[in-house]
Motif scaffolding. Structure first.
Motif, PDB file in Angstrom:
ATOM      1  N   PRO A 252      39.866  28.123  40.878  1.00  0.00           N
ATOM      2  CA  PRO A 252      40.043  26.675  40.679  1.00  0.00           C
ATOM      3  C   PRO A 252      38.718  25.949  40.460  1.00  0.00           C
ATOM      4  O   PRO A 252      37.697  26.281  41.064  1.00  0.00           O
ATOM      5  N   ARG A 253      38.766  24.947  39.596  1.00  0.00           N
ATOM      6  CA  ARG A 253      37.597  24.111  39.335  1.00  0.00           C
ATOM      7  C   ARG A 253      37.648  22.809  40.130  1.00  0.00           C
ATOM      8  O   ARG A 253      36.621  22.238  40.447  1.00  0.00           O
ATOM      9  N   ILE A 254      38.856  22.342  40.426  1.00  0.00           N
ATOM     10  CA  ILE A 254      39.022  21.062  41.110  1.00  0.00           C
ATOM     11  C   ILE A 254      38.798  21.190  42.616  1.00  0.00           C
ATOM     12  O   ILE A 254      38.617  20.217  43.329  1.00  0.00           O
ATOM     13  N   THR A 255      38.809  22.439  43.104  1.00  0.00           N
ATOM     14  CA  THR A 255      38.543  22.735  44.514  1.00  0.00           C
ATOM     15  C   THR A 255      38.003  24.154  44.585  1.00  0.00           C
ATOM     16  O   THR A 255      37.800  24.807  43.554  1.00  0.00           O
ATOM     17  N   THR A 256      37.755  24.666  45.775  1.00  0.00           N
ATOM     18  CA  THR A 256      37.242  26.027  45.923  1.00  0.00           C
ATOM     19  C   THR A 256      38.099  26.809  46.909  1.00  0.00           C
ATOM     20  O   THR A 256      38.704  26.241  47.822  1.00  0.00           O
ATOM     21  N   ILE A 257      38.155  28.110  46.689  1.00  0.00           N
ATOM     22  CA  ILE A 257      38.808  29.029  47.613  1.00  0.00           C
ATOM     23  C   ILE A 257      37.749  29.984  48.133  1.00  0.00           C
ATOM     24  O   ILE A 257      36.941  30.501  47.355  1.00  0.00           O
ATOM     25  N   ASP A 258      37.732  30.191  49.425  1.00  0.00           N
ATOM     26  CA  ASP A 258      36.742  31.073  50.042  1.00  0.00           C
ATOM     27  C   ASP A 258      36.813  32.452  49.389  1.00  0.00           C
ATOM     28  O   ASP A 258      37.838  33.141  49.490  1.00  0.00           O
ATOM     29  N   PRO A 259      35.766  32.904  48.692  1.00  0.00           N
ATOM     30  CA  PRO A 259      35.811  34.183  47.976  1.00  0.00           C
ATOM     31  C   PRO A 259      35.976  35.388  48.890  1.00  0.00           C
ATOM     32  O   PRO A 259      36.359  36.466  48.424  1.00  0.00           O
ATOM     33  N   ARG A 260      35.716  35.232  50.190  1.00  0.00           N
ATOM     34  CA  ARG A 260      35.891  36.354  51.109  1.00  0.00           C
ATOM     35  C   ARG A 260      37.354  36.748  51.262  1.00  0.00           C
ATOM     36  O   ARG A 260      37.663  37.870  51.671  1.00  0.00           O
ATOM     37  N   PHE A 261      38.255  35.818  50.951  1.00  0.00           N
ATOM     38  CA  PHE A 261      39.680  36.084  51.116  1.00  0.00           C
ATOM     39  C   PHE A 261      40.399  36.187  49.774  1.00  0.00           C
ATOM     40  O   PHE A 261      41.619  36.093  49.717  1.00  0.00           O
ATOM     41  N   LEU A 262      39.640  36.380  48.703  1.00  0.00           N
ATOM     42  CA  LEU A 262      40.242  36.423  47.378  1.00  0.00           C
ATOM     43  C   LEU A 262      39.629  37.549  46.570  1.00  0.00           C
ATOM     44  O   LEU A 262      38.433  37.562  46.306  1.00  0.00           O
ATOM     45  N   GLY A 263      40.439  38.518  46.177  1.00  0.00           N
ATOM     46  CA  GLY A 263      39.962  39.624  45.365  1.00  0.00           C
ATOM     47  C   GLY A 263      39.953  39.265  43.890  1.00  0.00           C
ATOM     48  O   GLY A 263      40.189  38.124  43.490  1.00  0.00           O
ATOM     49  N   ARG A 264      39.711  40.271  43.061  1.00  0.00           N
ATOM     50  CA  ARG A 264      39.682  40.039  41.621  1.00  0.00           C
ATOM     51  C   ARG A 264      41.078  39.871  41.035  1.00  0.00           C
ATOM     52  O   ARG A 264      41.244  39.288  39.974  1.00  0.00           O
ATOM     53  N   SER A 265      42.078  40.387  41.735  1.00  0.00           N
ATOM     54  CA  SER A 265      43.451  40.256  41.250  1.00  0.00           C
ATOM     55  C   SER A 265      44.385  39.948  42.413  1.00  0.00           C
ATOM     56  O   SER A 265      44.049  40.178  43.572  1.00  0.00           O
ATOM     57  N   VAL A 266      45.539  39.398  42.082  1.00  0.00           N
ATOM     58  CA  VAL A 266      46.572  39.068  43.064  1.00  0.00           C
ATOM     59  C   VAL A 266      47.912  39.536  42.510  1.00  0.00           C
ATOM     60  O   VAL A 266      48.038  39.838  41.326  1.00  0.00           O
ATOM     61  N   THR A 267      48.916  39.594  43.377  1.00  0.00           N
ATOM     62  CA  THR A 267      50.234  40.048  42.962  1.00  0.00           C
ATOM     63  C   THR A 267      51.262  38.950  43.182  1.00  0.00           C
ATOM     64  O   THR A 267      51.411  38.449  44.298  1.00  0.00           O
ATOM     65  N   LEU A 268      51.954  38.590  42.125  1.00  0.00           N
ATOM     66  CA  LEU A 268      53.031  37.615  42.183  1.00  0.00           C
ATOM     67  C   LEU A 268      54.358  38.354  42.322  1.00  0.00           C
ATOM     68  O   LEU A 268      54.573  39.394  41.678  1.00  0.00           O
ATOM     69  N   GLY A 269      55.240  37.847  43.154  1.00  0.00           N
ATOM     70  CA  GLY A 269      56.574  38.429  43.320  1.00  0.00           C
ATOM     71  C   GLY A 269      57.637  37.496  42.779  1.00  0.00           C
ATOM     72  O   GLY A 269      57.498  36.268  42.851  1.00  0.00           O
ATOM     73  N   GLY A 270      58.694  38.062  42.213  1.00  0.00           N
ATOM     74  CA  GLY A 270      59.759  37.220  41.663  1.00  0.00           C
ATOM     75  C   GLY A 270      60.963  38.026  41.251  1.00  0.00           C
ATOM     76  O   GLY A 270      61.177  39.153  41.710  1.00  0.00           O
ATOM     77  N   ILE A 271      61.751  37.445  40.362  1.00  0.00           N
ATOM     78  CA  ILE A 271      62.973  38.093  39.890  1.00  0.00           C
ATOM     79  C   ILE A 271      63.023  38.014  38.370  1.00  0.00           C
ATOM     80  O   ILE A 271      62.295  37.237  37.735  1.00  0.00           O
ATOM     81  N   GLY A 272      63.897  38.811  37.793  1.00  0.00           N
ATOM     82  CA  GLY A 272      64.092  38.796  36.351  1.00  0.00           C
ATOM     83  C   GLY A 272      65.558  38.999  36.001  1.00  0.00           C
ATOM     84  O   GLY A 272      66.315  39.605  36.762  1.00  0.00           O
TER      85      GLY A 272
END
Length: 204
Positions: free
Chosen positions: A31-51
């Motif tokens: 995010p540019r409008i705010t920041t997320i602590d990089p210690r708790f954020l990897g290079r990728s994340v996983t979204l869960g859902g349905i299809g």
């Protein structure tokens, strides 16, 4: 004695409509409008859902598919919450390399469109959201286990995504007094996503 009546031929069930559980691995938001602590954020994340999907066996080794799939994730940083939601509409072609009595294996390719929505709920600040449209192409592999009326499916696919971040749509008071790059959604123009799913379908 009258001859025994012939058994009727088994009905060809070339259509299936199903629902699936979806996992989508994507690059993490920056995010540019705010920041997320990089210690708790990897290079990728996983979204869960349905299809939801429909498939038609158009020929002996060729199938056609239409699908709508979604994924969601929530980022939490202290009292801040950032919501990430994606919806994809796709059309594809499956080439069946193996067709057994029950099991089927296919390679697939296709394309479609994507809607990417990001919502910000930041402590002490007004809310806001960003909406980005994009296009996608995909390649992958699919497994089907076909029973008489039901089928079980599994898919593993790679997506190439192009997002039109220059035309990010913003809403909410959070973005009223900002301009330039701060209004753009925090996603790259070119991305690669990894998709996996398992599902169940009704054959008719």
């Amino acid at each position: 004695v009258e001859p025994r009546a012939r058994r009727s031929e088994p009905r060809l069930r070339n259509f299936m409509v199903g629902v699936e559980g979806v996992g989508l691995q994507v690059p993490a938001l920056r995010p540019r409008i705010t920041t997320i602590d990089p210690r708790f954020l990897g290079r990728s994340v996983t979204l869960g859902g349905i299809g939801l999907f429909g498939r038609w066996q158009a020929a002996k080794i060729v199938g056609l598919e239409l699908g709508v799939r979604s994924g969601s994730l929530r980022y939490r940083n202290a009292a801040d919450v950032i919501s990430q939601d994606m919806v994809m509409g796709e059309a594809g072609v499956l080439l069946y390399l193996y067709r057994g009595a029950i099991g089927q294996f296919a390679l697939d390719a296709g394309g479609g469109a994507l809607v990417h929505a990001i919502r910000y709920e930041l402590a002490g600040r007004p809310t806001g959201s960003q909406l980005v449209l994009g296009g996608l192409i995909r390649v992958g592999a699919d497994l089907e286990v076909r029973l008489r009326r039901l089928a079980f499916t599994a898919s593993l696919r790679s997506y190439g995504v192009i997002s039109d971040v220059a035309r990010t749509r913003t809403r909410g008071a959070l973005f009223e007094d900002v301009s330039g790059s701060l209004r753009r959604a925090p996603v790259a123009v070119f991305q690669t996503h990894l998709f996996g799913s398992v599902g169940i379908a009704y054959r008719f």
